[in-house]
Design a protein around this motif. Structure first.
Motif, PDB file in Angstrom:
ATOM      1  N   ASN A  95      47.238  10.535 -48.979  1.00 25.82           N
ATOM      2  CA  ASN A  95      47.116   9.171 -49.481  1.00 25.82           C
ATOM      3  C   ASN A  95      46.339   9.194 -50.796  1.00 25.82           C
ATOM      4  N   LEU A  96      47.051   9.321 -51.891  1.00 24.03           N
ATOM      5  CA  LEU A  96      46.433   9.441 -53.207  1.00 24.03           C
ATOM      6  C   LEU A  96      45.604   8.204 -53.568  1.00 24.03           C
ATOM      7  N   TYR A  97      46.113   7.030 -53.241  1.00 20.87           N
ATOM      8  CA  TYR A  97      45.413   5.795 -53.583  1.00 20.87           C
ATOM      9  C   TYR A  97      44.028   5.745 -52.926  1.00 20.87           C
ATOM     10  N   ASP A  98      43.959   5.972 -51.609  1.00 19.52           N
ATOM     11  CA  ASP A  98      42.663   5.952 -50.912  1.00 19.52           C
ATOM     12  C   ASP A  98      41.739   7.058 -51.416  1.00 19.52           C
ATOM     13  N   PHE A  99      42.312   8.202 -51.700  1.00 21.00           N
ATOM     14  CA  PHE A  99      41.520   9.314 -52.202  1.00 21.00           C
ATOM     15  C   PHE A  99      40.827   8.936 -53.516  1.00 21.00           C
ATOM     16  N   ILE A 100      41.599   8.409 -54.453  1.00 17.94           N
ATOM     17  CA  ILE A 100      41.052   8.026 -55.758  1.00 17.94           C
ATOM     18  C   ILE A 100      40.064   6.858 -55.619  1.00 17.94           C
ATOM     19  N   LYS A 101      40.390   5.919 -54.757  1.00 21.07           N
ATOM     20  CA  LYS A 101      39.521   4.754 -54.548  1.00 21.07           C
ATOM     21  C   LYS A 101      38.154   5.162 -53.995  1.00 21.07           C
ATOM     22  N   ASN A 102      38.121   6.119 -53.070  1.00 23.88           N
ATOM     23  CA  ASN A 102      36.873   6.511 -52.409  1.00 23.88           C
ATOM     24  C   ASN A 102      36.118   7.630 -53.121  1.00 23.88           C
ATOM     25  N   LEU A 103      36.752   8.291 -54.069  1.00 19.92           N
ATOM     26  CA  LEU A 103      36.141   9.443 -54.713  1.00 19.92           C
ATOM     27  C   LEU A 103      34.811   9.139 -55.409  1.00 19.92           C
ATOM     28  N   PRO A 104      34.696   8.067 -56.181  1.00 19.93           N
ATOM     29  CA  PRO A 104      33.394   7.815 -56.838  1.00 19.93           C
ATOM     30  C   PRO A 104      32.225   7.673 -55.851  1.00 19.93           C
ATOM     31  N   ALA A 105      32.436   6.955 -54.781  1.00 19.49           N
ATOM     32  CA  ALA A 105      31.365   6.789 -53.788  1.00 19.49           C
ATOM     33  C   ALA A 105      31.030   8.120 -53.119  1.00 19.49           C
ATOM     34  N   ARG A 106      32.031   8.900 -52.835  1.00 18.96           N
ATOM     35  CA  ARG A 106      31.807  10.202 -52.207  1.00 18.96           C
ATOM     36  C   ARG A 106      31.033  11.133 -53.132  1.00 18.96           C
ATOM     37  N   MET A 107      31.334  11.071 -54.422  1.00 17.96           N
ATOM     38  CA  MET A 107      30.642  11.929 -55.390  1.00 17.96           C
ATOM     39  C   MET A 107      29.166  11.551 -55.506  1.00 17.96           C
ATOM     40  N   ILE A 108      28.865  10.290 -55.274  1.00 22.94           N
ATOM     41  CA  ILE A 108      27.474   9.838 -55.340  1.00 22.94           C
ATOM     42  C   ILE A 108      26.718  10.193 -54.064  1.00 22.94           C
ATOM     43  N   THR A 109      27.343  10.013 -52.903  1.00 17.61           N
ATOM     44  CA  THR A 109      26.633  10.220 -51.636  1.00 17.61           C
ATOM     45  C   THR A 109      26.618  11.675 -51.166  1.00 17.61           C
ATOM     46  N   LYS A 110      27.569  12.488 -51.582  1.00 18.21           N
ATOM     47  CA  LYS A 110      27.656  13.856 -51.090  1.00 18.21           C
ATOM     48  C   LYS A 110      26.416  14.700 -51.407  1.00 18.21           C
ATOM     49  N   PRO A 111      25.896  14.656 -52.635  1.00 18.42           N
ATOM     50  CA  PRO A 111      24.689  15.462 -52.892  1.00 18.42           C
ATOM     51  C   PRO A 111      23.521  15.116 -51.966  1.00 18.42           C
ATOM     52  N   LYS A 112      23.341  13.858 -51.652  1.00 18.36           N
ATOM     53  CA  LYS A 112      22.263  13.443 -50.742  1.00 18.36           C
ATOM     54  C   LYS A 112      22.500  13.984 -49.335  1.00 18.36           C
ATOM     55  N   ARG A 113      23.744  13.928 -48.873  1.00 19.50           N
ATOM     56  CA  ARG A 113      24.054  14.440 -47.531  1.00 19.50           C
ATOM     57  C   ARG A 113      23.841  15.949 -47.457  1.00 19.50           C
ATOM     58  N   VAL A 114      24.227  16.674 -48.507  1.00 16.75           N
ATOM     59  CA  VAL A 114      24.017  18.122 -48.541  1.00 16.75           C
ATOM     60  C   VAL A 114      22.513  18.420 -48.565  1.00 16.75           C
ATOM     61  N   TYR A 115      21.774  17.675 -49.379  1.00 16.62           N
ATOM     62  CA  TYR A 115      20.322  17.846 -49.443  1.00 16.62           C
ATOM     63  C   TYR A 115      19.690  17.640 -48.057  1.00 16.62           C
ATOM     64  N   ASN A 116      20.107  16.605 -47.349  1.00 18.11           N
ATOM     65  CA  ASN A 116      19.573  16.334 -46.009  1.00 18.11           C
ATOM     66  C   ASN A 116      19.858  17.477 -45.050  1.00 18.11           C
ATOM     67  N   GLU A 117      21.045  18.054 -45.131  1.00 22.59           N
ATOM     68  CA  GLU A 117      21.378  19.186 -44.255  1.00 22.59           C
ATOM     69  C   GLU A 117      20.495  20.389 -44.568  1.00 22.59           C
ATOM     70  N   VAL A 118      20.273  20.670 -45.848  1.00 20.56           N
ATOM     71  CA  VAL A 118      19.413  21.791 -46.240  1.00 20.56           C
ATOM     72  C   VAL A 118      17.986  21.555 -45.750  1.00 20.56           C
ATOM     73  N   GLU A 119      17.504  20.337 -45.868  1.00 22.47           N
ATOM     74  CA  GLU A 119      16.157  20.015 -45.391  1.00 22.47           C
ATOM     75  C   GLU A 119      16.060  20.181 -43.875  1.00 22.47           C
ATOM     76  N   ASP A 120      17.107  19.809 -43.138  1.00 23.87           N
ATOM     77  CA  ASP A 120      17.118  20.006 -41.684  1.00 23.87           C
ATOM     78  C   ASP A 120      16.986  21.489 -41.346  1.00 23.87           C
ATOM     79  N   ILE A 121      17.693  22.330 -42.084  1.00 24.09           N
ATOM     80  CA  ILE A 121      17.627  23.774 -41.850  1.00 24.09           C
ATOM     81  C   ILE A 121      16.209  24.272 -42.127  1.00 24.09           C
ATOM     82  N   LYS A 122      15.615  23.836 -43.231  1.00 25.36           N
ATOM     83  CA  LYS A 122      14.259  24.266 -43.573  1.00 25.36           C
ATOM     84  C   LYS A 122      13.245  23.867 -42.509  1.00 25.36           C
TER      85      LYS A 122
END
Length: 107
Positions: free
Chosen positions: A75-102
């Motif tokens: 679904n190209l339309y949904d992918f493009i529509k959601n991509l900006p929000a995902r690009m903003i939230t993904k670094p925070k989610r990855v950071y949280n996972e790394v902190e959980d490991i630490k």
């Protein structure tokens, strides 16, 4: 994937009484139970758990381009529509996972 630690009171078969235990969850599944009094551990030890978590995390990172390509094809339309929000939230989610490991590694 999420690793979490919970302290609870459980019956220890080694101590033969109710004692404080540390419960480690990997996602929603119990991976290990450790009696604080006697140190008896049931399940995976911490190093095995962290090793598995890191392996799964690396696998997810490596497979991300393929998974994104599949989403785009479905679904190209949904992918493009959601991509900006995902690009903003993904670094925070990855950071949280790394902190959980630490946190788990320190304990």
């Amino acid at each position: 994937m999420k690793i979490s630690k919970v302290d609870v009171i459980l019956f220890c078969t080694q101590c033969n009484e109710d004692t404080d235990h540390e419960v480690i969850y990997f996602d929603s599944e119990i991976e290990s139970l450790t009696c604080i009094e006697c140190g008896k551990t049931t399940g995976l030890n911490h190093s095995e758990l962290l090793s598995q978590y890191k392996h799964d995390w690396l696998t997810r990172i490596i497979s991300k381009p393929h998974r994104m390509t599949e989403e785009m094809r479905k679904n190209l339309y949904d992918f493009i529509k959601n991509l900006p929000a995902r690009m903003i939230t993904k670094p925070k989610r990855v950071y949280n996972e790394v902190e959980d490991i630490k946190k788990i590694e320190k304990d």
